[in-house]
Each structure stands twice: as structure tokens, then as C-alpha cells.
Design an enzyme around this catalytic site. Structure first.
Site, short mmCIF file in Angstrom:
data_model
loop_
_atom_site.label_atom_id
_atom_site.label_comp_id
_atom_site.label_asym_id
_atom_site.label_seq_id
_atom_site.Cartn_x
_atom_site.Cartn_y
_atom_site.Cartn_z
N GLU A 41 0.83 -1.21 0.00
CA GLU A 41 0.00 0.00 0.00
C GLU A 41 0.86 1.26 0.00
O GLU A 41 0.56 2.23 -0.70
CB GLU A 41 -0.94 0.00 1.20
N TYR A 124 -5.80 6.87 4.18
CA TYR A 124 -6.09 5.80 3.24
C TYR A 124 -5.38 4.50 3.63
O TYR A 124 -6.00 3.43 3.73
CB TYR A 124 -5.70 6.18 1.80
N ASP A 142 -9.84 5.84 -2.02
CA ASP A 142 -8.73 6.40 -2.79
C ASP A 142 -9.33 7.16 -3.98
O ASP A 142 -10.55 7.33 -4.08
CB ASP A 142 -7.76 5.30 -3.24
#
Length: 294
Positions: A41, A124, A142
Site C-alpha cells: 500500500e 487511506y 482512494d
């Protein structure tokens, strides 16, 4: 992004589409650890997945978990980051690994509030890890998700300026009640925005939400709000920073000031880029020599 109106998300159609069209990315496989998902991520921020995957694999082969990364030399971490861009993320990941080891006994925390205390982890990423690694039904927002909601629910071409509170509330209202279904819903929304409901060339004929999409129903009206400026790279300080770092990464990790001068003709911009690398801790200076941090 405004709150959902009369239109919503056709969850069964979305999940059915994802089961056949979702990409077989390695971090989506069974048995992938929370640390491996956190790593991907962070690496994927503003970076295409195709560029992330080989670097992700190489990092895990060298540093399988947070303990190994926390013990790595900063110079090695910067070298291994390669061409992913925004290399400060590499050092932040190392700092993150150290906190996971020292504060959380080597285990990536499960709660969003704890994840937000980790270096380099923002709103996020914290929710993505809580959702995709720990199976929690939390909203994950996102750019792709914001765009899908803007079109399918609100009937507008673009989401407009982001608002963390408003965007999270809008997506949370769409989550299925069942936890595992909510997790799959979140990754499917991201995938739909990445592959079909794209910013410039949405493929509405291939979209599983086309029949219920508010934007399609309205005739796909053009966006009349403020537009984000397109990001450029050539000629920017980012490019100069990358060129300067390349000199250090590709050699023995050191270079003279004269060698760095040859990298870019604009003295003011080159010095500004070098100063920012020094301020970020990506480069250190000793006399007239520069090097990656030890």
C-alpha cells in the site's frame, strides 16, 4: 463528493464482475501477511501497480518482515527503492518497521487509530490495511473509489476536491452489512476505478454498474467544476532529485560535489533539489563529498 442520493451501488453486479475481472495481484493471495499488505500500500501511493510488484517482491525477499527492515542500513533501503519515485517513502517504511517492532511487538496493529500512529501511514493506508489485511468493514477511499462514487451515485464526471470526513461517510453508507462482503466490495470498487471507470477513458460498455449508474442515466455530462492540474515530471525538481540520487545509488554510494554538478545544468534548481535531499535525510554531506546515509 456528496452523500448518496437516489442512486446507489449495485453490489451483486460489482462483486460478480470482480470475481472474474479482478487482477491476480500477489498481495491479494491467501496467506499474505499484514506487513506485506502495508508494504504494497505504501509502495503503491502515486505509483502504478506494474512498477510496484517487482520491487515489492525484491524487498520481501531481502527483508521478509518488519524486524529485518528495521535493522537494514538506510543506504540499502534507498537503493532497493529504485525507481519507484518519492524515495522518502523508503526511509519512512524503515521507520514504520522500527515502530511496529518496538511498540507493537513485530505485529502490524489491527485498529485504524493504532495504524495511524505508524510513520508514513495516513488515512487511506490505515484503512486499507485494516480492511484488506485484518478483514475489517471500514471505508477505504482512494482516487478511484471517489471517482466511481461520484459517477455511479452522484451523477457527476469527477469527484471534486477531497474531504476526508465527507468521502469516508459517503463510502461507509454504501458498505454491505456482511463483513467479508464489505471487504470484497472495497477492493472491487478500487479495481473498477482502476480498470473500467477510469479518469480519462471510462469504458461504460464494460462496466457492471452501467445499468444503475447515475452519470450514465444523466447522459454522461461533462464536469463543470474545478479541475486538478495534470502532474508533470520532466524538468521538475522531482526529476533532478532522481538524477542526483541515481549517481549515488549506482556507484559506491558516494560522489564529489563536482560529479553532482554535472547532473543538471540549472545551478539554482540543482542546488534546491540537493538541499531537499539533504533535508529529507536521503543524502548526507561530509566536506565536499555526498553519500547515501549509513
Amino acid at each position: 463528493m456528496t452523500s448518496p442520493g437516489a442512486h446507489g451501488i449495485d453490489t451483486p453486479s460489482l462483486l460478480s464482475w470482480f470475481s472474474g475481472a479482478g487482477r491476480p495481484l500477489p498481495w491479494r493471495e491467501d496467506g499474505v501477511s499484514a506487513w506485506e499488505i502495508l508494504l504494497c500500500e505504501v509502495m503503491s501511493q502515486q505509483t502504478p501497480v506494474a512498477r510496484v510488484e517487482p520491487v515489492w517482491r525484491d524487498w520481501l525477499a531481502r527483508w521478509p518482515g518488519p524486524a529485518e527492515l528495521a535493522a537494514a542500513a538506510p543506504a540499502d533501503v534507498i537503493r532497493m527503492w529504485g525507481k519507484l519515485g518519492y524515495p522518502r517513502r523508503a526511509l519512512r517504511l524503515r521507520e514504520c518497521a522500527a515502530v511496529v517492532v518496538e511498540k507493537f511487538h513485530g505485529e502490524v496493529p489491527t485498529e485504524v487509530e493504532d495504524l495511524l500512529t505508524l510513520p508514513g501511514v495516513g488515512d487511506y493506508t490505515a484503512r486499507a490495511v485494516a480492511c484488506f489485511a485484518h478483514g475489517q468493514a471500514v471505508p477505504v477511499v482512494d482516487t478511484n473509489v471517489r471517482r466511481v462514487v461520484a459517477r455511479a451515485v452522484n451523477g457527476v464526471a469527477e469527484a471534486g476536491p477531497p474531504s476526508i470526513r465527507r468521502d469516508l461517510a459517503a463510502v461507509e453508507a454504501l458498505l454491505p452489512d456482511e463483513c467479508q462482503e464489505a471487504v470484497t466490495f472495497s477492493v472491487a470498487m478500487m479495481e473498477l476505478g482502476a480498470l473500467v471507470c477510469t479518469a480519462r477513458s471510462p469504458d461504460c460498455d464494460a462496466c457492471p454498474l452501467a445499468a444503475s449508474c447515475a452519470w450514465v442515466a444523466a447522459g454522461r455530462p461533462a464536469w463543470d467544476g474545478p479541475r486538478r492540474k495534470a502532474q508533470t515530471y520532466a524538468g521538475t525538481d522531482r526529476q533532478v532529485r532522481g538524477l542526483l540520487l541515481d549517481v549515488l545509488r549506482d556507484g559506491d554510494g558516494t560522489a564529489t560535489a563536482a560529479r553532482l554538478v554535472a547532473v543538471w545544468p540549472d545551478t539554482v534548481q540543482r542546488d534546491r533539489a540537493l538541499d531537499s535531499l539533504l533535508a529529507d535525510g536521503l543524502v548526507v554531506r561530509t566536506g565536499e563529498r555526498y553519500s547515501l546515509p549509513a
